[in-house]
Design a protein around this motif. Structure first.
Motif, PDB file in Angstrom:
ATOM      1  N   LEU A  19       8.189  -0.793  -4.319  1.00 36.96           N
ATOM      2  CA  LEU A  19       8.187  -0.322  -2.932  1.00 36.96           C
ATOM      3  C   LEU A  19       8.357  -1.799  -1.907  1.00 36.96           C
ATOM      4  O   LEU A  19       7.438  -2.735  -2.216  1.00 36.96           O
TER       5      LEU A  19
ATOM      6  N   LEU B 210       4.818   0.769   1.018  1.00 34.00           N
ATOM      7  CA  LEU B 210       3.552   0.823   0.164  1.00 34.00           C
ATOM      8  C   LEU B 210       2.260   0.916   1.082  1.00 34.00           C
ATOM      9  O   LEU B 210       1.504   1.466   0.451  1.00 34.00           O
TER      10      LEU B 210
ATOM     11  N   ASN C 252       2.638   3.279  -5.370  1.00 35.72           N
ATOM     12  CA  ASN C 252       3.855   2.999  -5.655  1.00 35.72           C
ATOM     13  C   ASN C 252       3.974   4.360  -6.832  1.00 35.72           C
ATOM     14  O   ASN C 252       3.458   4.288  -7.903  1.00 35.72           O
TER      15      ASN C 252
END
Length: 255
Positions: free
Chosen positions: A143, A148, A154
């Protein structure tokens, strides 16, 4: 630094979490909501994701899009016309109601307990492949930093961890970097999705030596247009990988 008493504390904390989950917070089936000891009850598992409901569907070997049962080809027309950077795709089921709720609850509801179940279902689909060539390492789709930070985890990595243990394949969560934050593919017009992912991924310099001559398994939760995994596969190939397999929980059927 871990102390001598840390393993006992970890075990005690794990036992407490399990007791809280089964006593104070009884589990509910993620699909139908009835109380059960698992995240998915037996009737829902049998009805929606049992054998023959996605895992055994006739699919293109390269992109996993469904093929008609009467077709004998191994590849779909799209892959024959324009081969993607990845070489094979395995999926557990189609991204469709009601099983899409498993992924939505993980991704947007932070129900992380679903990740081991999804890894298990993907592992079952992998075991059903007639000519399975195991990758030498697994790489979750990374990500971007902002995504994130917003989500806190993730989902691809959460699925990849238990999957790596089941496959007994090393997990390299820092192999790939998302060097450019991109808009969510679901919010981008189909004709713009390839450009949205252009130059979005790079291989971390500290891990680049792992890729020459390597078979990489890319793990993700959902594969729709395939542009995300294709961009990451291209980065792996550019760094020397000889084969890239996509391991994705759900595949969005073409419209």
């Amino acid at each position: 630094m871990r102390t001598a008493t840390q393993p006992r504390l970890d075990a005690a904390w794990q036992a407490l979490r399990q007791w809280l989950g089964t006593t104070l917070l009884p589990a509910q089936c993620a699909l139908c909501g009835i109380g059960c000891a698992e995240v998915l009850c037996s009737p829902c598992r049998a009805q929606y994701i049992g054998q023959g409901r996605g895992q055994l569907r006739h699919r293109c070997r390269q992109c996993a899009n469904p093929l008609a049962d009467i077709e004998v080809a191994l590849l779909c027309g799209r892959c024959l016309h324009q081969r993607p950077a990845y070489d094979a795709t395995v999926t557990a089921f189609d991204y469709a109601a009601p099983v899409d709720q498993l992924l939505l609850q993980l991704k947007f509801g932070a129900r992380l307990a679903l990740a081991p179940l999804l890894a298990e279902l993907l592992h079952v689909a992998i075991q059903q492949q007639q000519a399975w060539d195991a990758p030498q390492l697994l790489c979750p789709v990374p990500l971007g930093r902002s995504r994130l930070a917003e989500r806190g985890f993730n989902q691809a990595l959460e699925i990849a961890r238990p999957l790596a243990r089941r496959l007994d394949v090393p997990l390299q969560p820092r192999l790939a970097l998302r060097v450019r934050d991109t808009r969510a593919q679901s919010s981008v017009a189909p004709q713009e999705r390839r450009a949205n992912l252009a130059h979005a991924f790079a291989i971390a310099p500290d891990y680049a030596a792992l890729l020459p001559g390597c078979h990489v398994g890319i793990v993700d939760d959902v594969m729709s247009s395939g542009h995300t995994v294709n961009a990451l596969a291209a980065a792996c190939k550019h760094a020397g990988a000889v084969k890239v397999s996509i391991l994705v929980v759900a595949r969005t059927p073409p419209h």
